[in-house]
Write an enzyme that holds these catalytic residues in place. Structure first.
Site, PDB file in Angstrom:
ATOM      1  CB  CYS A 262      -0.881   0.018   1.242  1.00  0.00           C
ATOM      2  SG  CYS A 262      -1.923  -1.427   1.364  1.00  0.00           S
TER       3      CYS A 262
ATOM      4  NE  ARG B 190       4.212   2.037  -1.447  1.00  0.00           N
ATOM      5  CZ  ARG B 190       5.220   2.006  -0.577  1.00  0.00           C
ATOM      6  NH1 ARG B 190       6.389   2.501  -0.921  1.00  0.00           N
ATOM      7  NH2 ARG B 190       5.066   1.485   0.603  1.00  0.00           N
TER       8      ARG B 190
ATOM      9  CD1 TRP C  96      -0.158  -5.931  -1.744  1.00  0.00           C
ATOM     10  CD2 TRP C  96      -0.588  -5.547  -3.902  1.00  0.00           C
ATOM     11  NE1 TRP C  96       0.226  -7.036  -2.441  1.00  0.00           N
ATOM     12  CE2 TRP C  96      -0.030  -6.836  -3.768  1.00  0.00           C
ATOM     13  CE3 TRP C  96      -0.943  -5.097  -5.164  1.00  0.00           C
ATOM     14  CZ2 TRP C  96       0.179  -7.670  -4.862  1.00  0.00           C
ATOM     15  CZ3 TRP C  96      -0.726  -5.924  -6.242  1.00  0.00           C
ATOM     16  CH2 TRP C  96      -0.177  -7.203  -6.090  1.00  0.00           C
TER      17      TRP C  96
ATOM     18  CG  ASN D 259       2.014  -0.191   3.688  1.00  0.00           C
ATOM     19  OD1 ASN D 259       1.515  -1.247   3.275  1.00  0.00           O
ATOM     20  ND2 ASN D 259       3.284   0.111   3.526  1.00  0.00           N
ATOM     21  N   GLY D 260       0.341  -2.231   5.882  1.00  0.00           N
ATOM     22  CA  GLY D 260       0.884  -3.305   6.719  1.00  0.00           C
ATOM     23  C   GLY D 260      -0.195  -4.339   6.972  1.00  0.00           C
TER      24      GLY D 260
ATOM     25  CD  GLU E 275      17.378 -10.902 -12.562  1.00  0.00           C
ATOM     26  OE1 GLU E 275      16.980 -11.653 -11.660  1.00  0.00           O
ATOM     27  OE2 GLU E 275      16.849  -9.807 -12.816  1.00  0.00           O
TER      28      GLU E 275
ATOM     29  CE  LYS F 150      14.108  -7.964 -14.137  1.00  0.00           C
ATOM     30  NZ  LYS F 150      14.381  -8.685 -12.970  1.00  0.00           N
TER      31      LYS F 150
ATOM     32  CD  GLU G 214      10.119  -9.311 -12.655  1.00  0.00           C
ATOM     33  OE1 GLU G 214       9.435  -8.920 -11.699  1.00  0.00           O
ATOM     34  OE2 GLU G 214      11.347  -9.300 -12.649  1.00  0.00           O
TER      35      GLU G 214
ATOM     36  CG  HIS H 149      20.758 -35.472 -15.621  1.00  0.00           C
ATOM     37  ND1 HIS H 149      21.271 -36.738 -15.421  1.00  0.00           N
ATOM     38  CD2 HIS H 149      21.819 -34.695 -15.940  1.00  0.00           C
ATOM     39  CE1 HIS H 149      22.575 -36.722 -15.557  1.00  0.00           C
ATOM     40  NE2 HIS H 149      22.945 -35.494 -15.876  1.00  0.00           N
TER      41      HIS H 149
ATOM     42  CE  LYS I  23      11.400  -1.740  -7.634  1.00  0.00           C
ATOM     43  NZ  LYS I  23      12.180  -2.536  -8.619  1.00  0.00           N
TER      44      LYS I  23
HETATM   45  C1  AGP Z   1      12.589  -8.465  -9.545  1.00  0.00           C
HETATM   46  O1  AGP Z   1      12.476  -8.040 -10.895  1.00  0.00           O
HETATM   47  C2  AGP Z   1      11.272  -8.596  -8.861  1.00  0.00           C
HETATM   48  N1  AGP Z   1      10.553  -7.369  -8.893  1.00  0.00           N
HETATM   49  C3  AGP Z   1      11.368  -9.194  -7.465  1.00  0.00           C
HETATM   50  O2  AGP Z   1      11.868 -10.507  -7.619  1.00  0.00           O
HETATM   51  C4  AGP Z   1      12.282  -8.474  -6.444  1.00  0.00           C
HETATM   52  O3  AGP Z   1      13.621  -8.609  -6.837  1.00  0.00           O
HETATM   53  C5  AGP Z   1      12.091  -9.131  -5.080  1.00  0.00           C
HETATM   54  O4  AGP Z   1      10.745  -8.942  -4.679  1.00  0.00           O
HETATM   55  C6  AGP Z   1      13.027  -8.569  -3.992  1.00  0.00           C
HETATM   56  O5  AGP Z   1      12.747  -7.212  -3.794  1.00  0.00           O
HETATM   57  P1  AGP Z   1      13.810  -6.357  -2.918  1.00  0.00           P
HETATM   58  O6  AGP Z   1      15.107  -6.373  -3.663  1.00  0.00           O
HETATM   59  O7  AGP Z   1      13.210  -4.992  -2.800  1.00  0.00           O
HETATM   60  O8  AGP Z   1      13.933  -7.048  -1.581  1.00  0.00           O
END
Ligand code: AGP
Length: 609
Positions: free
Chosen positions: A2, A27, A74, A100-101, A482, A486, A489, A505, A604
């Site tokens: 949030c 966010r 959120w 928020n929380g 990685e 990418k 997501e 395998h 985010k």
């Molecule tokens: C990465 O592209 C993602 N958005 C996600 O995996 C992110 O890296 C992960 O949530 C960790 O976030 P942070 O680095 O703010 O802890």
């Protein structure tokens, strides 16, 4: 996660609130709302959906008033809906709160309040706060909020206003980020810096348990025992521009192109006049290091993938055993953590709940805590013994790019610093590696020159695919992870990273005609083996896209497409190898019409477990 904005000043509150909430959209949210003290009442508008729904409503029927709170939600408890949106209020709408929380004990509090006659309209945990403040309100809002929070268990950043006082805003934070913006005759609260940057660069970072009491244009911060706290004013060097798109279509592309500077900033500001690394934010001495017999690197998502490279670098340079684990698993695996353990938490936001929880778990076990984070004053930063800040600047796009490459640079520097302190490398090698790191910003710029080729020739060729494989060996395997994350997501193409040696395998059963295989072959020592793996999948019809060093032109015989990166030492190649993978995922997402900066279902920063 949030987003909260609060305002008390001389401007029209709704304008400031909507502007601030728009800078928090990154966010991730599903509804938005505001509450404003009009002088006669608290006027509350809140809707499910994008911020535009709220701002359109306010356009049509404006609210006058210079005190207000705003929120982007959120959903954690209760589905996205108008009634579940924030702000929440008490029965006679004389008190409004945003939060928020997660309130972990909200059910028992709700039952208690219902027994006392309180009626609930929503399914949220937050509404409990509004009724608790009402319960304790006897004309003093600060006292009411203070007493209400004593009943709460869980994580919260709360903003509260009341009808009776048009010049008072109360807020408190515990485990959810909250800052105070200090203006001229106006003050703000917000979940994150971009929300208030348009109005002020001077902020307080609230510590856990701290309250802020804004009365007219006076800001008072108090600790959990109501002692006044003298806070340091932090001047934010980011300007509004750097928190906006800077001319790029998406934050993600802007942030991809900020990597040469991020890599440079993270490196050069830590080199002294002799070219030695000076980690001024790391208080760990050589003696402290000698006590350390093992290192854990703990993180989530992309930060975890950076940790895998960090493991490789620390083991290779400093010869210390390193375990890299994902934060949501670490503390449940009964890890060997004690006072001789260094735990390095990696987190761009510094607020990821699982990573923060892992920090606290390791700290309870006596470990030395170091963090690598991009946000000054974040929860993880403030609870660490040592902090290594990446200087990537605000990373707004959900997909992490420049945070990742600056995390890699951070680990190379930490590894070299440890190694020279331990004497596991010579001074010559140390300086040689630092010189090579200093060449990386230029090499990053050069690697990004492949953008158009990736956009036109490669992204278009995979845009209709539903599956892809990312293969690598050694360090390239962690880059493959990685790359797969990418593209998953932001383009929603299902992708799987595989150690190329593992193909036989099982996974090779999935290789069929036309399936894209991104083969990462930048490790000289494993190049021939990678070429064999490429031949294996190609023989079964795969469409092979290789990522290789410029010097390895022979790779073209074994691939349908090749993306080259500038020649570089194997161990430093990860900073460059990831770049074409970032661009490929970006353009694949564009081709598929995806919301690049705000992908579905994602936030985010994941501040709930
Ligand atoms: C990465 O592209 C993602 N958005 C996600 O995996 C992110 O890296 C992960 O949530 C960790 O976030 P942070 O680095 O703010 O802890």
């Amino acid at each position: 996660m949030c987003g909260i904005v609060g305002y008390l000043g001389n401007k029209k509150a709704t304008e400031v609130l909507v502007e601030g909430l728009s800078k928090l959209e990154y966010r991730g949210y599903d509804s938005a709302g505001v509450a404003v003290n009009t002088g006669d009442e608290l006027s509350i508008r809140k809707f499910k959906g994008r911020l535009a729904v709220l701002s359109d409503d306010l356009e049509k029927s404006p609210i006058q008033g210079t005190l207000g709170i705003g929120h982007t939600r959120w959903a954690t408890h209760g589905e996205p809906s108008d009634v579940n949106s924030h702000p929440h209020f008490n029965k006679d709408k004389s008190i409004a709160v945003v939060h928020n929380g997660i309130i972990e004990n909200y059910m028992e509090l709700k039952e208690e309040l219902q027994k006392e006659g309180y009626e609930f309209l929503s399914q949220t945990d937050t509404e409990v706060i509004a009724h608790l403040v009402d319960k304790y309100y006897e004309g003093n809002l600060f006292d009411a909020v203070y007493n209400a929070t004593k009943k709460l268990r869980g994580a919260y950043a709360i903003g509260a206003i009341c009808k009776d006082n048009n010049n008072e805003l109360v807020a408190v934070r515990k485990d959810s980020p909250l800052i105070v913006g200090l203006g001229e005759g106006e003050n703000f609260i917000a979940s994150d810096i971009p929300a208030i940057l348009k109005y002020t660069k001077n902020v307080y970072f609230l510590e856990n348990g701290e309250f802020v009491h804004i009365q007219n244009d006076t800001v008072t911060v108090l600790d959990e025992n109501r002692n006044v706290v003298k806070k340091e004013i932090n001047e934010i060097t980011w300007d509004v521009e750097s928190a906006s798109k800077g001319g790029y279509e998406h934050f993600m592309l802007k942030e991809i192109y900020e990597q040469p500077n991020g890599v440079k900033e993270t490196l050069v500001r830590r080199l002294d006049e002799n070219g030695d690394i000076k980690l001024d934010d790391i208080k760990m001495t050589k003696k402290d290091l000698e006590k350390i017999n093992k290192v854990y690197i703990i993180a989530c998502g992309t930060a975890y993938h950076a940790g895998l490279v960090g493991k490789y670098a620390i083991e290779k340079f400093a010869k210390i055993p390193v375990t890299c684990d994902i934060a949501s698993e670490f503390r449940y695996n009964d890890p060997f953590v004690d006072e001789n353990t260094l735990v390095i938490l990696v987190s761009q936001s510094g607020e990821t709940a699982d990573t923060l929880a892992s920090l606290r778990y390791a700290k309870d076990k006596g470990a030395r805590i170091m963090s690598v984070t991009n946000v000054v004053g974040s929860s993880i930063a403030r609870e660490s013994d040592d902090v290594f800040y990446t200087w990537a600047g605000p990373e707004v796009s959900v997909a992490s790019t420049k945070a990742y490459t600056t995390q890699l640079v951070s680990f190379y520097m930490i590894a070299l610093d440890f190694a020279i302190k331990k004497g596991s490398i010579t001074k010559e090698y140390y300086h040689e590696m630092i010189e090579k790191l200093k060449q990386m910003p230029e090499k990053v710029t050069k690697a990004l020159e492949q953008e158009n080729y990736i956009k036109e020739d490669i992204a278009k060729s995979i845009k209709d695919k539903d599956n892809a494989f990312y293969l690598g060996r050694g360090l390239d395997y962690s880059i493959a992870m990685e790359g797969a994350l990418k593209i998953k997501e932001i383009s929603y193409i299902h992708a799987e990273a595989f150690a190329a040696g593992e193909l036989k395998h099982g996974t090779i059963a999935l290789i069929e005609k036309g399936i894209p295989v991104i083969a990462i072959a930048t490790q000289d020592s494993l190049f021939e083996k990678m070429v064999s793996s490429m031949e294996e999948v190609r023989a079964r019809g795969a469409y092979v896209i290789a990522v290789a060093k410029e010097k390895n032109k022979e790779v073209e015989k074994s691939a349908d497409k090749v993306i080259y990166i500038p020649d570089v030492d194997d161990i430093l190649s990860s900073i460059l190898t990831v770049l074409p993978l970032q661009l490929l995922s970006y353009y694949a997402a564009i081709e598929r019409g995806c919301d690049v900066d705000k992908p579905r279902n994602l936030a985010k920063s994941v501040t709930v477990e």
